[in-house]
Each structure stands twice: as structure tokens, then as C-alpha cells.
Design a protein around this motif. Structure first.
Motif, PDB file in Angstrom:
ATOM      1  N   UNK A 188      35.555  34.878  43.733  1.00 50.84           N
ATOM      2  CA  UNK A 188      35.782  36.265  44.108  1.00 50.84           C
ATOM      3  C   UNK A 188      36.887  36.894  43.271  1.00 50.84           C
ATOM      4  N   UNK A 189      37.729  36.053  42.672  1.00 47.00           N
ATOM      5  CA  UNK A 189      38.806  36.526  41.820  1.00 47.00           C
ATOM      6  C   UNK A 189      38.310  36.886  40.420  1.00 47.00           C
ATOM      7  N   UNK A 190      37.088  36.471  40.093  1.00 41.35           N
ATOM      8  CA  UNK A 190      36.538  36.779  38.783  1.00 41.35           C
ATOM      9  C   UNK A 190      37.094  35.864  37.709  1.00 41.35           C
ATOM     10  N   UNK A 191      36.615  36.021  36.473  1.00 37.55           N
ATOM     11  CA  UNK A 191      37.095  35.178  35.377  1.00 37.55           C
ATOM     12  C   UNK A 191      38.515  35.542  34.957  1.00 37.55           C
ATOM     13  N   UNK A 192      39.195  34.599  34.374  1.00 40.50           N
ATOM     14  CA  UNK A 192      40.535  34.849  33.846  1.00 40.50           C
ATOM     15  C   UNK A 192      40.402  35.414  32.427  1.00 40.50           C
ATOM     16  N   UNK A 193      40.860  36.629  32.239  1.00 34.94           N
ATOM     17  CA  UNK A 193      40.741  37.287  30.943  1.00 34.94           C
ATOM     18  C   UNK A 193      41.989  36.996  30.104  1.00 34.94           C
TER      19      UNK A 193
END
Length: 298
Positions: A188-193
Motif C-alpha cells: 500500500x506504500x507503493x514502490x520506493x522511488x
């Protein structure tokens, strides 16, 4: 100052522009900002314009003319102005033709919600949110954190496979085209960019002017995806493809459970129209000179 040009003559002069972009202009658009206000110009709102829905058409002819600050739109003998009463002046002849076409296509009633290009020009001229170029770029880059195609489901397997097959090629293209590292995630936090990815994208967006950046932000807001927007502006995707990819999960559910006869179709057409208008705006704002000069170079 150059004399006004009628729309009929302008479309004859620029047949290649007509063939390339007119299809986008002929689509119904929605939710614009008013350019001609009844009565005194209103005070600028804090975030965005809220135009009246419709108004009786008060002009017969639409033309463009070149002034000291750029290209102007003429409604009969009246100069078009922004909601803050500034002279409506655009930087390129191509954009002026496109905006004039919006006004010329209105029938007995001016339907402001069909005029996205006018809205985007008003936003660029009045800048109601008072943001500078760096702030626009930072806002655009921040969309990477919530990019639609970077968020994946864990089930059902058929949707997992669909997202992989349809979205992975776009991520791979963006990574190769712009030298980015993005990836995807089911968290839910999404990918680390990575920081470097943000820096590269910031550098790329810096090559656009303020007007084009307003258009980019508008398209990203429609697609909920910076990556799909890049693919669209870079001509990797068509409007139809970008919209379909942005609605992949919804289209999957429609295929599985059925379509609400008019609601889903209307929503799809509206999204296509808004996305098309924003994309056209970006390209026309990136014109460095008149259409004639651009076409001669091609």
C-alpha cells in the motif's frame, strides 16, 4: 500588428495541422474555465476557477491576430480576456487556432465545460495558485509516489497477469527512455522511488516552459500516472491506449460484471476528451514559432 485571420482561412493555410490535431479538437471536452465573464471580473479563487456552466452566444465571428505579446483571440471586434481581466494572449499561432476553434464550435449556447484549451490558457495566464516553475515541477514529480501503474494487486491471478502484461512494458520503456529506476509494488506504500530517478525526471521536466508544465500536470491528474503521461507526450502511446491503461482494473471489472449502459461510456469518453485536450495543449505550447515555420522544417 497583423490583421485578424478567419478560422476558415487558417485551416486552409495549415492543412497538416488540421489533419494531425483536428480530431482531438472535435471531441467533446469538459470542465473549462470561463474566459468571458458576465459582469465585472471576479476575484481570483484560492485554488481553481469555477466557471458558469453555459451562456448564450454573444458573437458571430472568431478570428486571431498577432499582437506585441503573442497571438490574440477576437470575438467579433472584442478581445478575449481571462477571468482576471488580462488580455488573452497565447505564445504560438497553433495554440491560438486551437482555442479559436473551441469558441467557433459553440452553437447558440456557449458550453464552457467543452473548452479545456481555453481553461488551460486561463490558468497559465492568471496563475490562480501563484506557483512558479520549480513548484510546478516538484508537484509533477511527486505524482511518481502514487503512480497508478506502479501499484499492483496480489489477486485475482488473472488481474495480476493483466497488469504485468500491460503495465510492465510502459515501466520498462520509461526506465530505458529516461534512464530511470522505478519498479512496482503490491504494498500500500507503493514502490520506493530512488532520489536519482526524481532528479532525472526533474531535469527532464525543466526543459518544458510554464505553459506546457500546466498541461502536463493536467494530463497526469486525468490519468493518475506520470509514466503514462510521459508515454503519451512522447508519442509512445495514443490517447486511447493511455486512458485504457489508466483504467485497467476498472475495465477488468466491467468485463467481469458488466457495464452500466450509459455511465461507464460517458465517463470513458470524458476522460479521453480531457486527456486529448491536455496532450494537445502540451504539444502546442512547445511550439517555438509559428505553425508555418514548424511545417516548413518538417
Amino acid at each position: 500588428m497583423c490583421p485578424p485571420k478567419s478560422l476558415g482561412r487558417m485551416w486552409r493555410i495549415y492543412p497538416r495541422l488540421r489533419g494531425r490535431w483536428r480530431g482531438l479538437l472535435d471531441r467533446p471536452l469538459s470542465d473549462p474555465t470561463v474566459s468571458v465573464w458576465p459582469g465585472p471580473a471576479p476575484r481570483p479563487p484560492a485554488r481553481a476557477y469555477v466557471p458558469p456552466t453555459e451562456r448564450k452566444r454573444f458573437y458571430q465571428n472568431v478570428s486571431i491576430s498577432q499582437g506585441e505579446g503573442g497571438f490574440e483571440i477576437n470575438l467579433d471586434h472584442r478581445k478575449l480576456k481571462t477571468p482576471q481581466a488580462k488580455l488573452f494572449t497565447v505564445p504560438s499561432e497553433a495554440l491560438a487556432i486551437a482555442v479559436a476553434t473551441e469558441w467557433d464550435s459553440q452553437q447558440d449556447t456557449i458550453k464552457f465545460y467543452t473548452m479545456h484549451l481555453t481553461t488551460l490558457c486561463n490558468t497559465s495566464l492568471d496563475n490562480p495558485t501563484q506557483r512558479n516553475k520549480d513548484q510546478l515541477i516538484r508537484a509533477a514529480v511527486k505524482f511518481l509516489d502514487t503512480d497508478t501503474i506502479c501499484y499492483r494487486v496480489e489477486e485475482p491471478e488473472t488481474l495480476v497477469e493483466l497488469q504485468k502484461n500491460e503495465w510492465d512494458p510502459i515501466i520498462e520503456w520509461a526506465e530505458k527512455r529516461y534512464g530511470l529506476e522505478i519498479g512496482s509494488s503490491t504494498s500500500i506504500m507503493g514502490p520506493s522511488i530512488p532520489t536519482q530517478t526524481r532528479e532525472v525526471l526533474t531535469s527532464h521536466l525543466s526543459s518544458y516552459n510554464m505553459w506546457a508544465l500546466q498541461g502536463i500536470e493536467f494530463v497526469v491528474a486525468q490519468l493518475k500516472s506520470m509514466l503514462l503521461t510521459l508515454g503519451l507526450i512522447d508519442l509512445r502511446l495514443t490517447v486511447e491506449q493511455a486512458v485504457l491503461l489508466s483504467r485497467l482494473e476498472e475495465e477488468y471489472q466491467i468485463q467481469k460484471w458488466g457495464n452500466i449502459e450509459w455511465a461507464h461510456d460517458y465517463e470513458l469518453q470524458e476522460l479521453r476528451a480531457r486527456t486529448a485536450a491536455g496532450t494537445l495543449f502540451v504539444h502546442l505550447c512547445s511550439e517555438s514559432s509559428t505553425v508555418k515555420h514548424k511545417l516548413l522544417q518538417e
